[in-house]
Design a protein around this motif. Sequence first.
Motif, PDB file in Angstrom:
ATOM      1  N   ALA A  15       2.515  14.872 -22.963  1.00  0.00           N
ATOM      2  CA  ALA A  15       1.200  15.428 -23.312  1.00  0.00           C
ATOM      3  C   ALA A  15       0.268  14.303 -23.760  1.00  0.00           C
ATOM      4  CB  ALA A  15       1.331  16.477 -24.409  1.00  0.00           C
ATOM      5  N   GLN A  16       0.811  13.389 -24.538  1.00  0.00           N
ATOM      6  CA  GLN A  16       0.013  12.264 -25.021  1.00  0.00           C
ATOM      7  C   GLN A  16      -0.500  11.425 -23.862  1.00  0.00           C
ATOM      8  OE1 GLN A  16       2.063   9.161 -27.345  1.00  0.00           O
ATOM      9  NE2 GLN A  16       0.285   9.212 -28.717  1.00  0.00           N
ATOM     10  N   SER A  17       0.378  11.170 -22.902  1.00  0.00           N
ATOM     11  CA  SER A  17       0.001  10.254 -21.811  1.00  0.00           C
ATOM     12  C   SER A  17      -1.137  10.830 -20.973  1.00  0.00           C
ATOM     13  CB  SER A  17       1.214   9.950 -20.935  1.00  0.00           C
ATOM     14  OG  SER A  17       1.527  11.070 -20.135  1.00  0.00           O
ATOM     15  N   GLU A  18      -1.230  12.162 -20.911  1.00  0.00           N
ATOM     16  CA  GLU A  18      -2.289  12.739 -20.066  1.00  0.00           C
ATOM     17  C   GLU A  18      -3.309  13.536 -20.865  1.00  0.00           C
ATOM     18  OE1 GLU A  18       0.288  14.604 -17.141  1.00  0.00           O
ATOM     19  OE2 GLU A  18       0.178  16.540 -18.165  1.00  0.00           O
ATOM     20  N   LEU A  19      -3.431  13.234 -22.160  1.00  0.00           N
ATOM     21  CA  LEU A  19      -4.351  14.032 -22.991  1.00  0.00           C
ATOM     22  C   LEU A  19      -5.806  13.807 -22.604  1.00  0.00           C
ATOM     23  CD1 LEU A  19      -3.909  16.041 -25.400  1.00  0.00           C
ATOM     24  CD2 LEU A  19      -5.029  14.298 -26.779  1.00  0.00           C
ATOM     25  N   VAL A  20      -6.144  12.612 -22.156  1.00  0.00           N
ATOM     26  CA  VAL A  20      -7.543  12.314 -21.812  1.00  0.00           C
ATOM     27  C   VAL A  20      -7.825  12.640 -20.341  1.00  0.00           C
ATOM     28  CG1 VAL A  20      -9.253  10.454 -21.645  1.00  0.00           C
ATOM     29  CG2 VAL A  20      -7.728  10.568 -23.626  1.00  0.00           C
ATOM     30  N   ASP A  21      -6.804  12.549 -19.512  1.00  0.00           N
ATOM     31  CA  ASP A  21      -6.974  12.808 -18.076  1.00  0.00           C
ATOM     32  C   ASP A  21      -5.742  13.568 -17.592  1.00  0.00           C
ATOM     33  OD1 ASP A  21      -7.608  12.867 -15.429  1.00  0.00           O
ATOM     34  OD2 ASP A  21      -7.424  10.710 -15.080  1.00  0.00           O
ATOM     35  N   ALA A  45      -7.439  15.086 -13.151  1.00  0.00           N
ATOM     36  CA  ALA A  45      -8.646  15.904 -12.962  1.00  0.00           C
ATOM     37  C   ALA A  45      -9.901  15.157 -13.407  1.00  0.00           C
ATOM     38  CB  ALA A  45      -8.527  17.213 -13.733  1.00  0.00           C
ATOM     39  N   GLY A  46      -9.723  13.990 -14.013  1.00  0.00           N
ATOM     40  CA  GLY A  46     -10.891  13.271 -14.532  1.00  0.00           C
ATOM     41  C   GLY A  46     -11.381  13.851 -15.838  1.00  0.00           C
ATOM     42  N   MET A  47     -10.577  14.718 -16.430  1.00  0.00           N
ATOM     43  CA  MET A  47     -10.915  15.295 -17.738  1.00  0.00           C
ATOM     44  C   MET A  47      -9.631  15.777 -18.405  1.00  0.00           C
ATOM     45  SD  MET A  47     -12.533  19.049 -16.686  1.00  0.00           S
ATOM     46  CE  MET A  47     -13.637  18.543 -15.371  1.00  0.00           C
ATOM     47  N   SER A  48      -9.725  16.023 -19.702  1.00  0.00           N
ATOM     48  CA  SER A  48      -8.592  16.555 -20.446  1.00  0.00           C
ATOM     49  C   SER A  48      -8.400  18.029 -20.115  1.00  0.00           C
ATOM     50  CB  SER A  48      -8.843  16.418 -21.944  1.00  0.00           C
ATOM     51  OG  SER A  48      -7.865  17.129 -22.689  1.00  0.00           O
ATOM     52  N   MET A  69      -8.120  20.178 -22.165  1.00  0.00           N
ATOM     53  CA  MET A  69      -8.966  20.888 -23.147  1.00  0.00           C
ATOM     54  C   MET A  69     -10.404  21.034 -22.668  1.00  0.00           C
ATOM     55  SD  MET A  69      -7.833  19.483 -26.871  1.00  0.00           S
ATOM     56  CE  MET A  69      -7.231  17.837 -26.533  1.00  0.00           C
ATOM     57  N   GLU A  70     -10.797  20.228 -21.690  1.00  0.00           N
ATOM     58  CA  GLU A  70     -12.178  20.251 -21.197  1.00  0.00           C
ATOM     59  C   GLU A  70     -12.345  21.104 -19.940  1.00  0.00           C
ATOM     60  OE1 GLU A  70     -14.022  16.000 -22.135  1.00  0.00           O
ATOM     61  OE2 GLU A  70     -12.208  15.811 -20.912  1.00  0.00           O
ATOM     62  N   MET A  71     -11.226  21.574 -19.409  1.00  0.00           N
ATOM     63  CA  MET A  71     -11.293  22.323 -18.150  1.00  0.00           C
ATOM     64  C   MET A  71     -11.803  23.738 -18.365  1.00  0.00           C
ATOM     65  SD  MET A  71      -7.621  21.436 -16.439  1.00  0.00           S
ATOM     66  CE  MET A  71      -7.166  19.728 -16.066  1.00  0.00           C
ATOM     67  N   ASP A 112     -11.253   8.415 -12.505  1.00  0.00           N
ATOM     68  CA  ASP A 112     -12.348   8.134 -13.435  1.00  0.00           C
ATOM     69  C   ASP A 112     -12.802   9.428 -14.086  1.00  0.00           C
ATOM     70  OD1 ASP A 112     -12.371   5.480 -12.987  1.00  0.00           O
ATOM     71  OD2 ASP A 112     -14.127   5.464 -11.665  1.00  0.00           O
ATOM     72  N   ARG A 113     -13.339   9.316 -15.275  1.00  0.00           N
ATOM     73  CA  ARG A 113     -13.839  10.507 -15.956  1.00  0.00           C
ATOM     74  C   ARG A 113     -15.036  11.073 -15.204  1.00  0.00           C
ATOM     75  NH1 ARG A 113     -12.558  12.801 -20.568  1.00  0.00           N
ATOM     76  NH2 ARG A 113     -14.474  13.346 -21.650  1.00  0.00           N
ATOM     77  N   SER A 166     -15.390  22.889 -22.333  1.00  0.00           N
ATOM     78  CA  SER A 166     -16.375  21.939 -21.839  1.00  0.00           C
ATOM     79  C   SER A 166     -16.057  20.526 -22.318  1.00  0.00           C
ATOM     80  CB  SER A 166     -17.753  22.367 -22.326  1.00  0.00           C
ATOM     81  OG  SER A 166     -17.695  22.709 -23.695  1.00  0.00           O
ATOM     82  N   LEU A 215      -1.094  11.890 -31.337  1.00  0.00           N
ATOM     83  CA  LEU A 215      -0.519  13.173 -30.906  1.00  0.00           C
ATOM     84  C   LEU A 215       0.960  13.299 -31.281  1.00  0.00           C
ATOM     85  CD1 LEU A 215      -1.686  15.659 -29.331  1.00  0.00           C
ATOM     86  CD2 LEU A 215      -0.172  14.954 -27.487  1.00  0.00           C
TER      87      LEU A 215
END
Lengths: 359, 359
Positions: free
Chosen positions: A22-28, A32-35, A37-39, B2-3, B12, B26
């Motif tokens: 989870a940590q390794s892909e928390l930002v991306d 998807a180019g987003m976390s 949490m941002e989807m 890329d983000r 969001s 985390l």
Amino acid sequence: MDRVVNFSAGPSAMPLEVLMRAQSELVDTNHAGMSVMEMSHRSKAFEDILENTKHLLKKVMSIPENYKILFLQGGASLQFSMIPLNLLQKDHEAAYIITGSWSQKALKEAKKVGQTTVIATSEETQFRNIPDFSQITHKENLSYVHITGNNTIEGTRFTTLPKTDAPIINDWSSGILSEEINVSDYGVIYAGAQKNLGPSGVTVVIIRDDLIGHAPDNLPTMLDYKTHEKSDSLYNTPPTFGIYMIGLMLEWIDSLGGLKEIEKRNREKASLLYEAIDQSSLFYSPVNKEDRSLMNIPFKTDSEETDKAFIEFAASKQLVELKGHRSVGGMRASMYNAMPIEHVERLCSAIREFEEKVK
Amino acid sequence: MDRVVNFSAGPSAMPLEVLMRAQSELVDTNHAGMSVMEMSHRSKAFEDILENTKHLLKKVMSIPENYKILFLQGGASLQFSMIPLNLLQKDHEAAYIITGSWSQKALKEAKKVGQTTVIATSEETQFRNIPDFSQITHKENLSYVHITGNNTIEGTRFTTLPKTDAPIINDWSSGILSEEINVSDYGVIYAGAQKNLGPSGVTVVIIRDDLIGHAPDNLPTMLDYKTHEKSDSLYNTPPTFGIYMIGLMLEWIDSLGGLKEIEKRNREKASLLYEAIDQSSLFYSPVNKEDRSLMNIPFKTDSEETDKAFIEFAASKQLVELKGHRSVGGMRASMYNAMPIEHVERLCSAIREFEEKVK
Ligand SMILES: Cc1ncc(COP(=O)(O)O)c(C=O)c1O
Ligand SMILES: Cc1ncc(COP(=O)(O)O)c(C=O)c1O
Ligand SMILES: [Mg+2]
Ligand SMILES: [Mg+2]
Ligand SMILES: [Mg+2]
Ligand SMILES: [Mg+2]
């Protein structure tokens, strides 16, 4: 800080592999180019995550086709109300087997909704056992029979089920994914996620599809199982990150060999600790042997002071969250799937070492 | 990957700094030797997190002492029911101002609970404006007046409030933390977290304390604000990770200079995009100028095909989630706090470039 050994009853220890993933892909997440949490919950990226989690839960628990999986909010505590609000039919009764504080709370909410009946209780033994329910006279007009399959606080667990034509509803919060069960024995299985499933904030409901759609018209839309079934848990914004984490937890279980292997490990871990407790002349288990939980193991000495000293002694060895629930006292070791046997061995050693020390 | 630039209406975009901070801790949060997801909600470690989040929300929103902050589950959608179930008194009416689909849904749930009245609506203009409510005849026996402070789908926002003695209830899901408001103008402010607050799965309720404690006895325990107020949001297991993330989001806002600075930035961002849309002869905003949202900006061309082509064009420049809500069509750019002005500039450039291209 070094990782501690966490015996918390929930939220509770998670596998380090899962946390690191989870940590390794928390930002991306999933490229998807987003976390996660941002989807948007309506995006393809999140729908894939939801589908994957559902698919894995179906696989790992061997859930039959005629059951629906719902990811809800509100914890098991909101299910205490949703169950009777959806299932307790007019001129029918809801039956409860009372095995601890969680079943008492479930019953309390059902009483607000309609007629209830207690068909067995172990209150008179302070819930040290699962009561005998084999002699239940056949009751008519039961909407359901509710059990608490594993009693997190009291440390007991059902190993047989009541014989009844009514659907059995299982609050399986602290038992889910710990052992194999036959889903088709139940009408509804529900669980707050914060033990073996994932982080708190998601409630999993596994419901036989004929039980959906009988709620009264004036029920709040959010409390009607039909709402969530129709929309595949996307009526409103679901707890997206929690659903993602449950997916990672299930992948981990699946990779270990599924519930067969998990149950084997959990039986070994529990045996080890019960043995250490039973062999000790200082510590004892308050729970009836046949009914002992695999997940939550309360134990005690005869003195509150000694209990306290042991909890401190254990903490000095990084064994934490061993304080028993205030209604039971003493100690409680919760050993969910994430806890390796080595950590249980460390607790057993601490038990023996402490006994030597205070002799 | 890329983000991407994420214009989703919720869940969001979150600030990259916040995501990276969450990522870095985390597995071991606040040096507890465990992840925030593994912490018992009754532990000192988690209570510190809860207190910190509450403290920061109080500070950032200047919440007066006589308001309680609750962290609940079920989303804003469950608040549509909890509001009338807790606040709509016998022989009273609940008043609603209808400014879009979310207020319609809120009204629908209130109708299940008791008497309601619509004191203004902009349905006849397809919700392109906030309706005039200045001429409201003084109504007796109103339990409350409900508004949707920012209309996520339609792209409108309240800039004045109805004059009433009844408490104003604000569904502030998509407005919260985007601009300064005077909390004491409201009886209750509620918001699903998944826009400016944090991940989905937490609902923040800010409630004046005299409004708590009037629910009927048979209300499910979990739906009574009193339950959560008495236990400081720890009646049952709260969404712990979400509460932690809200804390990180608030620290970030605080470090930027609080809501004064945030509002300034949001006004700049919104002006920039509205200007680009208004100057364009291809694109237009369907929304009445005085009522335009700072957070959610719908815009269109006269052709669905062109809209679709623009959405694809934007996506090719990593500008994603621009599809408008199906009830409105066209495009919608949601630009919450996490979106820097540079990303808005990229959208404005894409608008101009696309117009050149199709001319
Ligand atoms: C068996 C059981 N039922 C219900 C609950 C309440 O769950 P929640 O906190 O998700 O409402 C718990 C919590 O630990 C539990 O162990
Ligand atoms: C203004 C408004 N109200 C209510 C909701 C519903 O919120 P939830 O999905 O948390 O139930 C939303 C969702 O985006 C919203 O924007
Ligand atoms: Mg119990
Ligand atoms: Mg013994
Ligand atoms: Mg709206
Ligand atoms: Mg224009």
